[in-house]
Design a protein around this motif. Structure first.
Motif, PDB file in Angstrom:
ATOM      1  N   LYS A   1     -48.280 104.708 -76.213  1.00  0.00           N
ATOM      2  CA  LYS A   1     -47.399 105.860 -76.031  1.00  0.00           C
ATOM      3  C   LYS A   1     -46.037 105.417 -75.507  1.00  0.00           C
ATOM      4  CE  LYS A   1     -47.200 110.439 -73.887  1.00  0.00           C
ATOM      5  NZ  LYS A   1     -47.901 111.411 -73.018  1.00  0.00           N
ATOM      6  N   GLN A   2     -46.039 104.480 -74.555  1.00  0.00           N
ATOM      7  CA  GLN A   2     -44.785 103.965 -74.006  1.00  0.00           C
ATOM      8  C   GLN A   2     -43.972 103.261 -75.086  1.00  0.00           C
ATOM      9  OE1 GLN A   2     -45.441 101.449 -70.615  1.00  0.00           O
ATOM     10  NE2 GLN A   2     -46.280 103.084 -69.341  1.00  0.00           N
TER      11      GLN A   2
ATOM     12  N   ILE B   1     -52.357  99.736 -67.130  1.00  0.00           N
ATOM     13  CA  ILE B   1     -52.379 100.929 -67.981  1.00  0.00           C
ATOM     14  C   ILE B   1     -53.334 100.688 -69.134  1.00  0.00           C
ATOM     15  CG2 ILE B   1     -50.018 101.588 -67.392  1.00  0.00           C
ATOM     16  CD1 ILE B   1     -49.100 100.396 -70.027  1.00  0.00           C
TER      17      ILE B   1
ATOM     18  N   GLU C   1     -52.000 104.358 -73.258  1.00  0.00           N
ATOM     19  CA  GLU C   1     -50.763 104.593 -72.521  1.00  0.00           C
ATOM     20  C   GLU C   1     -49.678 103.604 -72.939  1.00  0.00           C
ATOM     21  OE1 GLU C   1     -52.514 106.342 -68.276  1.00  0.00           O
ATOM     22  OE2 GLU C   1     -52.357 104.175 -68.589  1.00  0.00           O
TER      23      GLU C   1
END
Length: 313
Positions: free
Chosen positions: A141-142, A134, A138
């Motif tokens: 964001k996770q 990723i 990303e």
């Protein structure tokens, strides 16, 4: 008519005086609430830094700001009003919700303790699943999503306890205290988290040659001590989860009130020692309860596992 108007004005004046007197107690009630949720606050502070580990240092403060902003919104706009509504229409539900949250804290605390002593992290010859690749965006964001989810649960406990503290006060007082608690705790927690996360950078800056040797020494000391500090903070946060979770459940069970009072007065001449014994007993009780819940969760997963998953294993 004049007499009626004067009587009405007297009633309004009396109401204003009562409200003002009630609002004068807000700082005391906020301080009282903060003390009751101190364990949860410690855990929140201890958990959050891990969400920025491994990410771009330039993004650390931005990530903390995102989490803090959402935490404040959840407390002030969703959880606080929800506590007020439940307290007005279904006050009997709040103790049970608190106990469910306390059980969750015990479960999470047990999981952390179990992971500390588990041997499952030892290398094996078994093939592992291919990891998804990723982007940094990303991953960020996770991490933010995970942090907000964890904070939501802890914030729900904080606001429920805050409401329980002022449940007998006027509606205006309840609103003001809940709002003040939401702001104060959010700023305190994430301000301290930001300081922890950037402590390395501060230490490196202080260790530069342009500063006095004493300042350089302090800077190098900060850099060297931060890993140990974060480890200790993690242990303290785990202990706080177990202690607070067990105490919430104990307060919700009438037959536990007397034993808790006995522990409080176990050492009348040394109150701090009595408090430490109480915390230790609650933490051990929370650990035991968390272990039981973990076994129930594991059993539930086995019972409700899909047939295809059973064949695969």
């Amino acid at each position: 008519m004049a007499t009626g108007l004067l009587a009405l004005l007297d009633d309004v004046a009396a109401l204003v005086k009562v409200s003002a007197a009630s609002l004068d107690d807000v700082p005391t009630q906020v301080a009282k609430t903060t003390g009751k949720v101190s364990g949860i606050v410690i855990d929140d502070t201890a958990v959050t830094p891990k969400y920025v580990v491994g990410l771009d240092p330039k993004r650390e403060l931005s990530i903390i700001y995102q989490i803090a902003k959402r935490s404040l919104i959840n407390k002030a706009i969703f959880l606080g009003p929800a506590a007020l509504v439940l307290g007005y229409f279904l006050p009997v539900v709040i103790p049970y919700l608190l106990m469910i949250g306390g059980a969750f804290l015990c479960f999470e605390g047990y999981e952390k303790v179990h992971s500390m002593f588990s041997k499952t992290h030892e290398p094996t010859d078994e093939p592992t699943e291919e990891m998804d690749v990723i982007t940094p965006e990303e991953l960020e964001k996770q991490r933010v999503t995970g942090a907000i989810r964890t904070d939501f649960i802890l914030s729900a406990e904080i606001m429920a306890i805050a409401y329980a503290t002022v449940a007998d006060s006027t509606l205006v007082n309840q609103i003001v205290v809940l709002f003040a608690v939401a702001i104060f705790i959010t700023v305190a927690v994430y301000g301290f988290v930001a300081l922890i996360v950037k402590a390395d950078d501060i230490g490196v800056h202080m260790a530069q040659d342009k500063f006095h040797p004493t300042t350089q020494k302090i800077g190098r000391g900060i850099v060297k001590s931060m890993p140990k500090f974060l480890t200790i903070l993690g242990y303290v946060g785990t202990a706080a989860m177990l202690w607070v979770g067990a105490e919430i459940i104990a307060h919700g069970l009438p037959f536990m009130h007397h034993p808790m009072e006995t522990l409080d007065h176990l050492f009348p001449d040394i109150p701090v020692l009595g408090w430490l014994v109480k915390v230790l007993v609650l933490a051990l009780g929370g650990l035991l309860l968390g272990a039981v819940i973990a076994q129930i969760v594991t059993l539930g997963k086995k019972l409700f596992k899909r047939p295809a998953e059973k064949v695969a294993h």
